[in-house]
Scaffold this motif. Sequence first.
Motif, PDB file in Angstrom:
ATOM      1  N   HIS A 143      -7.612  42.379  13.045  1.00 52.66           N
ATOM      2  CA  HIS A 143      -7.619  42.291  11.580  1.00 52.66           C
ATOM      3  C   HIS A 143      -6.192  42.023  11.134  1.00 52.66           C
ATOM      4  CE1 HIS A 143      -8.604  43.076   7.373  1.00 52.66           C
ATOM      5  NE2 HIS A 143      -7.518  43.833   7.332  1.00 52.66           N
ATOM      6  N   ASP A 144      -5.955  40.852  10.549  1.00 56.44           N
ATOM      7  CA  ASP A 144      -4.596  40.418  10.221  1.00 56.44           C
ATOM      8  C   ASP A 144      -4.580  39.833   8.813  1.00 56.44           C
ATOM      9  OD1 ASP A 144      -1.982  39.609  10.224  1.00 56.44           O
ATOM     10  OD2 ASP A 144      -2.185  38.133  11.825  1.00 56.44           O
ATOM     11  N   ASN A 145      -3.899  40.542   7.891  1.00 51.92           N
ATOM     12  CA  ASN A 145      -3.730  40.024   6.534  1.00 51.92           C
ATOM     13  C   ASN A 145      -2.260  40.110   6.147  1.00 51.92           C
ATOM     14  OD1 ASN A 145      -3.273  42.732   5.783  1.00 51.92           O
ATOM     15  ND2 ASN A 145      -5.392  43.024   5.123  1.00 51.92           N
ATOM     16  N   ASP A 146      -1.959  40.008   4.852  1.00 49.51           N
ATOM     17  CA  ASP A 146      -0.557  39.965   4.437  1.00 49.51           C
ATOM     18  C   ASP A 146       0.142  41.318   4.522  1.00 49.51           C
ATOM     19  OD1 ASP A 146      -2.043  41.078   2.413  1.00 49.51           O
ATOM     20  OD2 ASP A 146      -1.028  40.013   0.784  1.00 49.51           O
ATOM     21  N   LYS A 147      -0.611  42.408   4.719  1.00 47.56           N
ATOM     22  CA  LYS A 147      -0.001  43.733   4.790  1.00 47.56           C
ATOM     23  C   LYS A 147      -0.181  44.414   6.147  1.00 47.56           C
ATOM     24  CE  LYS A 147      -0.196  44.832  -0.151  1.00 47.56           C
ATOM     25  NZ  LYS A 147      -0.675  45.804  -1.178  1.00 47.56           N
ATOM     26  N   TRP A 148      -1.309  44.156   6.791  1.00 41.19           N
ATOM     27  CA  TRP A 148      -1.615  44.862   8.019  1.00 41.19           C
ATOM     28  C   TRP A 148      -1.973  43.897   9.144  1.00 41.19           C
ATOM     29  CZ3 TRP A 148      -0.733  49.978   8.309  1.00 41.19           C
ATOM     30  CH2 TRP A 148      -0.688  50.703   7.122  1.00 41.19           C
ATOM     31  N   ASP A 149      -1.584  44.253  10.349  1.00 45.34           N
ATOM     32  CA  ASP A 149      -2.016  43.558  11.561  1.00 45.34           C
ATOM     33  C   ASP A 149      -2.508  44.644  12.517  1.00 45.34           C
ATOM     34  OD1 ASP A 149      -2.294  42.273  14.019  1.00 45.34           O
ATOM     35  OD2 ASP A 149      -0.711  40.834  13.570  1.00 45.34           O
ATOM     36  N   ILE A 150      -3.839  44.718  12.678  1.00 43.87           N
ATOM     37  CA  ILE A 150      -4.457  45.772  13.483  1.00 43.87           C
ATOM     38  C   ILE A 150      -5.232  45.125  14.614  1.00 43.87           C
ATOM     39  CG2 ILE A 150      -6.062  47.713  13.475  1.00 43.87           C
ATOM     40  CD1 ILE A 150      -5.482  47.988  10.453  1.00 43.87           C
ATOM     41  N   ALA A 151      -5.025  45.605  15.821  1.00 39.89           N
ATOM     42  CA  ALA A 151      -5.745  45.104  16.984  1.00 39.89           C
ATOM     43  C   ALA A 151      -6.247  46.281  17.814  1.00 39.89           C
ATOM     44  CB  ALA A 151      -4.858  44.205  17.838  1.00 39.89           C
ATOM     45  N   VAL A 152      -7.531  46.229  18.181  1.00 42.71           N
ATOM     46  CA  VAL A 152      -8.155  47.235  19.029  1.00 42.71           C
ATOM     47  C   VAL A 152      -8.853  46.501  20.162  1.00 42.71           C
ATOM     48  CG1 VAL A 152      -9.785  49.141  19.169  1.00 42.71           C
ATOM     49  CG2 VAL A 152      -8.497  48.761  17.059  1.00 42.71           C
ATOM     50  N   ALA A 153      -8.670  46.966  21.405  1.00 42.68           N
ATOM     51  CA  ALA A 153      -9.213  46.230  22.537  1.00 42.68           C
ATOM     52  C   ALA A 153      -9.719  47.174  23.624  1.00 42.68           C
ATOM     53  CB  ALA A 153      -8.152  45.297  23.126  1.00 42.68           C
ATOM     54  N   PHE A 154     -10.739  46.688  24.347  1.00 41.31           N
ATOM     55  CA  PHE A 154     -11.202  47.336  25.572  1.00 41.31           C
ATOM     56  C   PHE A 154     -11.116  46.315  26.696  1.00 41.31           C
ATOM     57  CE2 PHE A 154     -14.644  47.902  28.681  1.00 41.31           C
ATOM     58  CZ  PHE A 154     -14.263  49.130  29.216  1.00 41.31           C
ATOM     59  N   PHE A 155     -10.384  46.682  27.759  1.00 33.21           N
ATOM     60  CA  PHE A 155     -10.223  45.798  28.908  1.00 33.21           C
ATOM     61  C   PHE A 155     -10.929  46.415  30.110  1.00 33.21           C
ATOM     62  CE2 PHE A 155      -6.522  44.937  26.206  1.00 33.21           C
ATOM     63  CZ  PHE A 155      -6.684  43.569  26.028  1.00 33.21           C
ATOM     64  N   LYS A 156     -11.898  45.674  30.643  1.00 32.40           N
ATOM     65  CA  LYS A 156     -12.631  46.180  31.807  1.00 32.40           C
ATOM     66  C   LYS A 156     -11.718  46.254  33.017  1.00 32.40           C
ATOM     67  CE  LYS A 156     -16.122  47.831  33.827  1.00 32.40           C
ATOM     68  NZ  LYS A 156     -15.210  48.507  34.747  1.00 32.40           N
ATOM     69  N   ASN A 157     -10.841  45.283  33.140  1.00 35.19           N
ATOM     70  CA  ASN A 157      -9.867  45.279  34.245  1.00 35.19           C
ATOM     71  C   ASN A 157      -8.851  44.178  33.988  1.00 35.19           C
ATOM     72  OD1 ASN A 157     -12.817  44.283  35.671  1.00 35.19           O
ATOM     73  ND2 ASN A 157     -11.206  42.735  35.458  1.00 35.19           N
ATOM     74  N   ALA A 158      -7.834  44.113  34.852  1.00 34.76           N
ATOM     75  CA  ALA A 158      -6.900  42.990  34.813  1.00 34.76           C
ATOM     76  C   ALA A 158      -7.600  41.774  35.420  1.00 34.76           C
ATOM     77  CB  ALA A 158      -5.632  43.339  35.574  1.00 34.76           C
ATOM     78  N   GLU A 159      -6.866  40.663  35.604  1.00 26.23           N
ATOM     79  CA  GLU A 159      -7.471  39.475  36.187  1.00 26.23           C
ATOM     80  C   GLU A 159      -8.108  39.815  37.532  1.00 26.23           C
ATOM     81  OE1 GLU A 159      -4.422  39.856  34.811  1.00 26.23           O
ATOM     82  OE2 GLU A 159      -3.397  37.925  34.823  1.00 26.23           O
TER      83      GLU A 159
END
Length: 386
Positions: A143-159
């Motif tokens: 979620h990226d707008n003029d006031k906030w940049d929020i990122a949430v992620a789930f990674f099952k594994n690396a490459e």
Amino acid sequence: MNKNLLVLTVILLLFHQSIIAQDKPEVSIDGALRFNYNYSNWKEGQQKRGGDFGYDVFRINPTAAYKGITLNAEFRWYSDAFGGAMLKQGWMGYKFSESDEIQLGLTQVPFGNKGYNSHNWFFSINYYVGLEDDHDMGVKYIHDNDKWDIAVAFFKNAEELQFGSSTDVSNSRYGYDIGSIDESGDGTLQYRNKEVNQLNARVIRKFGDKVKHQLGVSGMFGGLYNLDTEDMGNHYAGALHYDVDYKRWNLKAQLSYYKKSPNAPDGERTDVVAMTAYGAPYLVAAEGATYTLGVSYDQPVEWGPISSLLFYNDFGMLDKTEEEFYDSYQNVTGCMISAGMVYIYMDAAFGKDQPWLGPVWNDALAYGTMDAEWFMRFNINFGFYF
């Protein structure tokens, strides 16, 4: 019921009428060809030859978009000595509003200053312990707008390039991840761990007009699966970061802390872990803090095809928690020259217990060296970007 409600909400968002859609499919292929000159003052042969100049990398960057669905990939070909062919990133995305997007695949881990925590060709010391420009396999919401940049992620594994029950992590990768290493040189791998089931979150607050600030926090927690014990350990990290632009100046600062706790077999050390990228693993202190500070100044010029000179200095330190270990340092002073489609990095990179900037490889970021000296690599990278 809560899980079902969450799934239904996501589906409704994906099909919301405010979807951003292209009338026709859009496809483009960009890329780059780079060559590199380096002179390392700890390599006697290079000193006698006056350095070496050769191939760095060729890459292609295909992108596509249709009805809000996007593709973004980057495939690189290095020499065999540096890992050969590898996918740096490759993800499918869905943009369901001007500010909101989901990415699925090999996508950048949201941790620390957005994009890069550095200005130079070598990145910051964070990169070499997996805390800058890393990419893993999973799903990320932005979620990226003029006031906030929020990122949430789930990674099952690396490459993951092999899918066996106990296959080791491949050394052919762009970003540093937990892996395995033959520390003793007897042909047997040790420190055999894999990153699994990792959660990341980053929140950045933007403010200011003439002076543009980005102040943020990042967090990460995930599992470390040991291939020998078949038991799960864990690792986590956190960071405070700040990025500010004022006229032609930029400043990046970051304080990070990490801890890796593998569930290792009896007799194997747990105060170090193996990490790998570019075809060769090394050892890293299992716990530490990093401090980085970088500043740049962009000077426009009109010298034939040259349009700007970006001067910078980036400093970084790895403060290892284990008292018997010796800390690692890195400082890069240089200039990026922009000339149309050509970008040239000219760097004087100094390192102390830094494997890429000194004669010690396996142990530099782990145990370190008593009375370690500063070493210097003068590097010029020529890149044609199309």
